[in-house]
Design a protein around this motif. Structure first.
Motif, PDB file in Angstrom:
ATOM      1  N   UNK A  94       0.835  -1.205   0.000  1.00  0.00           N
ATOM      2  CA  UNK A  94       0.000   0.000   0.000  1.00  0.00           C
ATOM      3  C   UNK A  94       0.871   1.257   0.000  1.00  0.00           C
ATOM      4  N   UNK A  95       1.837   1.300  -0.916  1.00  0.00           N
ATOM      5  CA  UNK A  95       2.859   2.340  -0.936  1.00  0.00           C
ATOM      6  C   UNK A  95       3.048   2.865  -2.354  1.00  0.00           C
ATOM      7  N   UNK A  96       3.368   4.146  -2.472  1.00  0.00           N
ATOM      8  CA  UNK A  96       3.781   4.712  -3.746  1.00  0.00           C
ATOM      9  C   UNK A  96       5.299   4.628  -3.850  1.00  0.00           C
ATOM     10  N   UNK A  97       5.783   4.163  -4.998  1.00  0.00           N
ATOM     11  CA  UNK A  97       7.224   4.112  -5.222  1.00  0.00           C
ATOM     12  C   UNK A  97       7.580   5.003  -6.404  1.00  0.00           C
ATOM     13  N   UNK A  98       8.863   5.290  -6.556  1.00  0.00           N
ATOM     14  CA  UNK A  98       9.317   6.168  -7.635  1.00  0.00           C
ATOM     15  C   UNK A  98       9.203   5.472  -8.986  1.00  0.00           C
ATOM     16  N   UNK A  99       9.712   4.254  -9.072  1.00  0.00           N
ATOM     17  CA  UNK A  99       9.603   3.492 -10.310  1.00  0.00           C
ATOM     18  C   UNK A  99      10.767   3.648 -11.256  1.00  0.00           C
ATOM     19  N   UNK A 100      11.607   4.675 -11.053  1.00  0.00           N
ATOM     20  CA  UNK A 100      12.803   4.875 -11.866  1.00  0.00           C
ATOM     21  C   UNK A 100      13.892   5.452 -10.956  1.00  0.00           C
ATOM     22  N   UNK A 101      14.082   4.758  -9.835  1.00  0.00           N
ATOM     23  CA  UNK A 101      14.895   5.309  -8.747  1.00  0.00           C
ATOM     24  C   UNK A 101      16.381   5.043  -8.920  1.00  0.00           C
ATOM     25  N   UNK A 102      16.915   5.423 -10.067  1.00  0.00           N
ATOM     26  CA  UNK A 102      18.371   5.381 -10.210  1.00  0.00           C
ATOM     27  C   UNK A 102      18.957   6.674  -9.660  1.00  0.00           C
ATOM     28  N   UNK A 103      20.247   6.661  -9.380  1.00  0.00           N
ATOM     29  CA  UNK A 103      20.849   7.797  -8.677  1.00  0.00           C
ATOM     30  C   UNK A 103      20.812   9.083  -9.489  1.00  0.00           C
ATOM     31  N   UNK A 104      20.708   8.961 -10.812  1.00  0.00           N
ATOM     32  CA  UNK A 104      20.693  10.159 -11.650  1.00  0.00           C
ATOM     33  C   UNK A 104      19.379  10.917 -11.540  1.00  0.00           C
ATOM     34  N   UNK A 105      18.403  10.317 -10.898  1.00  0.00           N
ATOM     35  CA  UNK A 105      17.139  11.012 -10.641  1.00  0.00           C
ATOM     36  C   UNK A 105      17.044  11.516  -9.212  1.00  0.00           C
ATOM     37  N   UNK A 106      18.191  11.582  -8.546  1.00  0.00           N
ATOM     38  CA  UNK A 106      18.229  12.035  -7.158  1.00  0.00           C
ATOM     39  C   UNK A 106      19.181  13.218  -7.020  1.00  0.00           C
ATOM     40  N   UNK A 107      18.747  14.225  -6.288  1.00  0.00           N
ATOM     41  CA  UNK A 107      19.577  15.375  -5.989  1.00  0.00           C
ATOM     42  C   UNK A 107      19.749  15.467  -4.479  1.00  0.00           C
ATOM     43  N   UNK A 108      21.000  15.623  -4.051  1.00  0.00           N
ATOM     44  CA  UNK A 108      21.308  15.685  -2.624  1.00  0.00           C
ATOM     45  C   UNK A 108      21.799  17.089  -2.271  1.00  0.00           C
ATOM     46  N   UNK A 109      21.369  17.562  -1.116  1.00  0.00           N
ATOM     47  CA  UNK A 109      21.826  18.865  -0.644  1.00  0.00           C
ATOM     48  C   UNK A 109      23.271  18.735  -0.165  1.00  0.00           C
ATOM     49  N   UNK A 110      24.121  19.597  -0.689  1.00  0.00           N
ATOM     50  CA  UNK A 110      25.530  19.549  -0.308  1.00  0.00           C
ATOM     51  C   UNK A 110      25.713  20.017   1.122  1.00  0.00           C
ATOM     52  N   UNK A 111      26.749  19.510   1.767  1.00  0.00           N
ATOM     53  CA  UNK A 111      27.076  19.960   3.116  1.00  0.00           C
ATOM     54  C   UNK A 111      27.613  21.378   3.056  1.00  0.00           C
ATOM     55  N   UNK A 112      27.463  22.156   4.140  1.00  0.00           N
ATOM     56  CA  UNK A 112      28.009  23.519   4.150  1.00  0.00           C
ATOM     57  C   UNK A 112      29.514  23.484   3.921  1.00  0.00           C
ATOM     58  N   UNK A 113      30.010  24.473   3.165  1.00  0.00           N
ATOM     59  CA  UNK A 113      31.460  24.510   2.954  1.00  0.00           C
ATOM     60  C   UNK A 113      32.151  25.062   4.192  1.00  0.00           C
ATOM     61  N   UNK A 114      33.452  25.017   4.151  1.00  0.00           N
ATOM     62  CA  UNK A 114      34.238  25.389   5.327  1.00  0.00           C
ATOM     63  C   UNK A 114      34.062  26.848   5.694  1.00  0.00           C
ATOM     64  N   UNK A 115      33.588  27.679   4.770  1.00  0.00           N
ATOM     65  CA  UNK A 115      33.412  29.095   5.063  1.00  0.00           C
ATOM     66  C   UNK A 115      32.135  29.349   5.839  1.00  0.00           C
TER      67      UNK A 115
END
Length: 302
Positions: A94-115
């Motif tokens: 009873x769940x919705x899935x992405x269906x094309x969940x390869x990594x190229x369809x994922x965007x990750x928030x970058x960690x803060x830089x050292x500044x």
């Protein structure tokens, strides 16, 4: 996209011919250690009482190749049962899935830089693949759901979460991480169990108690691993009989030379090709498949 209703029926009808053509195009497959080991395991399971001399006679290159050539028809024979199992697992989840969940369809928030300045979103590194950590994180340690965005939702619909897991790991792990697939699935199952406990508020709740494994009972996660293997095999059927139809060593090399963005490793990496074949053989063997019990075992390649 790999459910039978969305595939060309010719993939099953032409299974023997298309698979034999691929074996002909990659003659080194029979010498790959993981493929040979999987074939020997299938032979051993079929004849548990044979002595060592019989085992040696049946494990020569000719016998192994006959069994390897039966893989395509073997997948076709199990296709309907696997498709039904996947449909039942989707209904139970009873769940919705992405269906094309390869990594190229994922965007990750970058960690803060050292500044200490603001964060910038970044796309998953397509050339490197997606590598979960052993504690369940990704390359971005400590990421939460809010730190990940998904795109290309055209295949989103009802499904079992393990289908997305199977697809992600197979298409997106770099070759040197494929041996860790089972460990990564274990991480997912443990995290699923913990989330179910949190959502239900029941301290003793386990993934199996909520039908996550499709078998029930146990509560140790083995049922979920078993279900993953079957759902993975259902996806692999579409790869072997569909995406690999007409694939040659030359085409594989040409695909590998193209920019990686938007593609998966399954049609551009020889390591992935070998991994998928060996795992299909092992999983079919666990289902009781016996290649030499079928006339398809000797079809082609004579």
């Amino acid at each position: 996209f790999w459910v039978l209703s969305r595939r060309d029926h010719a993939e099953l009808e032409d299974a023997a011919a298309s698979w034999n053509a691929l074996v002909d195009g990659f003659p080194g497959l029979i010498r790959e250690p993981s493929v040979r080991a999987a074939l020997r395991a299938v032979h051993a399971a079929a004849s548990p009482d044979r002595d060592d001399a019989d085992a040696d006679a049946n494990d020569d290159d000719a016998a192994l190749e006959r069994s390897l050539r039966a893989l395509g028809p073997g997948l076709a024979q199990h296709a309907a049962a696997l498709d039904s199992l996947a449909a039942a697992a989707a209904a139970a989840a009873n769940t919705k899935i992405h269906g094309d969940a390869k990594s190229w369809n994922m965007f990750f928030r970058a960690s803060p830089d050292s500044s200490g300045e603001g964060e910038q979103p970044r796309e998953s590194a397509a050339g490197e693949g997606f590598v979960p950590s052993s504690d369940g994180g990704s390359r971005d340690a400590g990421a939460t759901a809010a730190d990940v965005q998904l795109i290309d939702m055209q295949w989103t619909g009802d499904g079992c979460p393990l289908q997305d897991v199977a697809y992600l790991l197979t298409t997106s792990l770099p070759g040197d991480s494929l041996a860790q697939v089972d460990s990564f699935v274990g991480v997912f199952v443990r995290m699923l169990r913990a989330q179910l406990r949190y959502v239900t508020g029941v301290a003793g709740a386990k993934d199996d108690d909520h039908g996550a494994d499709g078998r029930g009972g146990g509560g140790d996660g083995d049922g979920a691993i078993h279900l993953f293997n079957l759902l993975w095999l259902d996806y692999a059927r579409a790869v072997v009989l569909g995406l690999w139809k007409g694939l040659t060593a030359q085409k594989l090399e040409a695909n590998a030379a193209q920019p990686a963005a938007g593609t998966s490793f399954v049609t551009r990496s020889y390591q992935h090709l070998v991994f998928i074949i060996a795992r299909v053989l092992r999983t079919l063997g666990e289902l009781g498949w016996r290649p030499f019990d079928s006339s398809a075992a000797t079809a082609g390649g004579q």
